[in-house]
Design an enzyme around this catalytic site. Structure first.
Site, PDB file in Angstrom:
ATOM      1  N   GLU A 184      57.825  32.259  37.815  1.00  0.00           N
ATOM      2  CA  GLU A 184      56.426  31.853  37.689  1.00  0.00           C
ATOM      3  C   GLU A 184      55.878  32.180  36.309  1.00  0.00           C
ATOM      4  O   GLU A 184      55.008  31.467  35.791  1.00  0.00           O
ATOM      5  CB  GLU A 184      55.584  32.543  38.767  1.00  0.00           C
ATOM      6  CG  GLU A 184      54.167  31.984  38.921  1.00  0.00           C
ATOM      7  CD  GLU A 184      53.135  32.616  37.987  1.00  0.00           C
ATOM      8  OE1 GLU A 184      52.021  32.068  37.884  1.00  0.00           O
ATOM      9  OE2 GLU A 184      53.444  33.658  37.353  1.00  0.00           O
ATOM     10  N   ASP A 219      58.922  37.678  39.539  1.00  0.00           N
ATOM     11  CA  ASP A 219      59.132  38.019  38.130  1.00  0.00           C
ATOM     12  C   ASP A 219      57.868  38.622  37.530  1.00  0.00           C
ATOM     13  O   ASP A 219      56.754  38.456  38.058  1.00  0.00           O
ATOM     14  CB  ASP A 219      59.588  36.796  37.333  1.00  0.00           C
ATOM     15  CG  ASP A 219      58.601  35.641  37.396  1.00  0.00           C
ATOM     16  OD1 ASP A 219      57.936  35.469  38.441  1.00  0.00           O
ATOM     17  OD2 ASP A 219      58.488  34.891  36.409  1.00  0.00           O
TER      18      ASP A 219
END
Length: 434
Positions: free
Chosen positions: A147, A83
């Site tokens: 994350e 991400d």
């Protein structure tokens, strides 16, 4: 050594992954699955057997194991998140999800944080398969979701629900280490992370008496909140040195011919000049107010006001952080952790750290490797639940004037092609010897 195909592939993979928009706005608003499928396909093409796992639909993680030559050796985890943080296209010189390669530079969100490292991992593993290479240790590869928010759908989910996939792993590494820092005097520093401050994102809530805005109100929730936020923002946190930070300061002082006076660190930091930025954010806890929420109409005093604070605490300093927040918020404001994760500390005298240092020095002999503590955090926090010691090691050789730190979450994020090539070579060298 990594072959030419690996050097070509790391550029292609970085560009391809950037073009897959995996923006994580928090609150579950992200879909990593297309990037996870891409990474899993590249691993499967090399003959590995990746496993794809989701806690929430579309929030996909990938885990694979590359078997080493020594079954008795502890396994090593290498992980990268899929991400990225949001990017506003109007602010950029190129579209942030174009993956454009221009003048030897790959542009786009994730070029540094951290699709470049994801691409390096893929390129190195595929090169090993072509060459018939087997590292000494099992290497467990994990590409994670989430994350950039809570990690609940990513490394937290993997650590809590799929610990068996990481059996035998005692050490791991990921982003934010072994990148070039130019100090302005010709020296090149390569910090390798051996610690992280803990994450203490805090929610403040002030309550008072709702009333008409034209009338005096000594129980104004907004006033109470504003006073607490001001106290937190103005607080001078005391100096607290951890072993990792002390080791970094000692090595930097020796490099610059200075006395390593750890009793007067602020003076030492002044003498270090630009190199001080590797240390200055990690000699204290910190708490920065970041968000305010209150009211719904200008002539109505609300009964509640809320603020958020980005707090970070050093290893062993969480109790002090809590006690200080109790004092600064005062009797009229409550606080609680909105998100909390542990602080980490890893040994800088370990064989693994020595091998990381040696791998960097082989390809950057003019560089100076130093230990440092990350001011923020990574997925290493969640993997530490499994007893995995974490390091920051995502090597990049960067030209002078290229501010690595400013690329993180910044506008015009980009990475030179030559930096990616350096990263593949160093990563390959380290993993073969680890």
């Amino acid at each position: 050594m990594a072959d030419q195909q690996a050097l070509d592939e790391v550029v292609t993979f970085t560009s391809d992954l950037i073009r897959i928009d995996t923006t994580n706005r928090g609150g579950g608003d992200c879909q990593e699955r297309p990037a996870a499928e891409y990474a899993a396909a590249r691993l499967a093409e090399a003959g590995l057997e990746p496993t794809m796992l989701e806690r929430t639909k579309g929030r996909t993680n990938v885990v694979a194991r590359f078997e080493g030559s020594d079954p008795s050796a502890d396994a090593l985890l290498v992980h990268g998140h899929l991400d990225v943080v949001p990017a506003q296209a109007a602010e950029w010189s190129v579209h942030p999800f174009s993956g454009e390669i221009r003048d030897g530079v790959v542009w786009g969100r994730g070029a540094v944080d951290m699709k470049n490292m994801d691409a390096m991992i893929l390129a190195v593993v595929r090169a090993w398969v072509r060459e018939g290479v087997r590292p000494r240790r099992d290497v467990v590869i994990a590409f994670t979701a989430d994350e950039e928010a809570s990690a609940e759908d990513g490394s937290g989910f993997l650590a809590d629900r799929h610990a068996g996939l990481f059996e035998g792993c005692t050490e791991g590494f990921s982003e934010s280490g072994a990148f070039t820092v130019h100090d302005g005097s010709g020296r090149q520093l390569y910090p390798i992370a051996a610690g992280e401050r803990g994450t203490g994102w805090v929610r403040l809530t002030a309550r008072g008496r709702a009333a008409h805005g034209s009338r005096p109100n000594r129980e104004n929730a907004v006033t109470r909140l504003a006073a607490a936020v001001t106290r937190i923002g103005a607080h001078e946190w005391p100096l607290r040195l951890t072993p990792t930070v002390s080791a970094g300061l000692t090595e930097l002082a020796a490099l610059y011919g200075l006395e390593a006076d750890l009793d007067d660190v602020d003076v030492l930091l002044d003498k270090l000049g630009p190199a001080a930025k590797l240390v200055e954010a990690t000699v204290r806890n910190s708490a920065n107010p970041t968000m305010l929420e209150a009211g719904y109409k200008v002539n109505v005093i609300p009964g509640e006001a809320v603020a958020y604070v980005d707090g970070r605490y050093l290893p062993g300093m969480e109790d002090e952080f809590r006690a200080t927040l109790d004092e600064l918020t005062g009797p009229d404001v409550d606080w609680e952790f909105h998100h909390r994760e542990v602080a980490l500390q890893s040994p800088v005298d370990s064989p693994t750290y020595a091998r990381m240092r040696a791998a960097v020095e082989e390809f950057a002999p003019e560089g100076h490797v130093v230990p440092y503590c990350m001011p923020g955090g990574t997925d290493a926090k969640q993997f530490s639940r499994l007893g995995i010691t974490g390091y920051g090691f995502s090597p990049l050789k960067l030209p002078e004037g290229y501010d690595y730190g400013a690329m993180f979450h910044g506008v015009d994020e980009r990475v030179p092609v030559e930096a990616l090539h350096f990263g593949v070579r160093v990563l390959d060298r380290f993993l073969r010897t680890a």
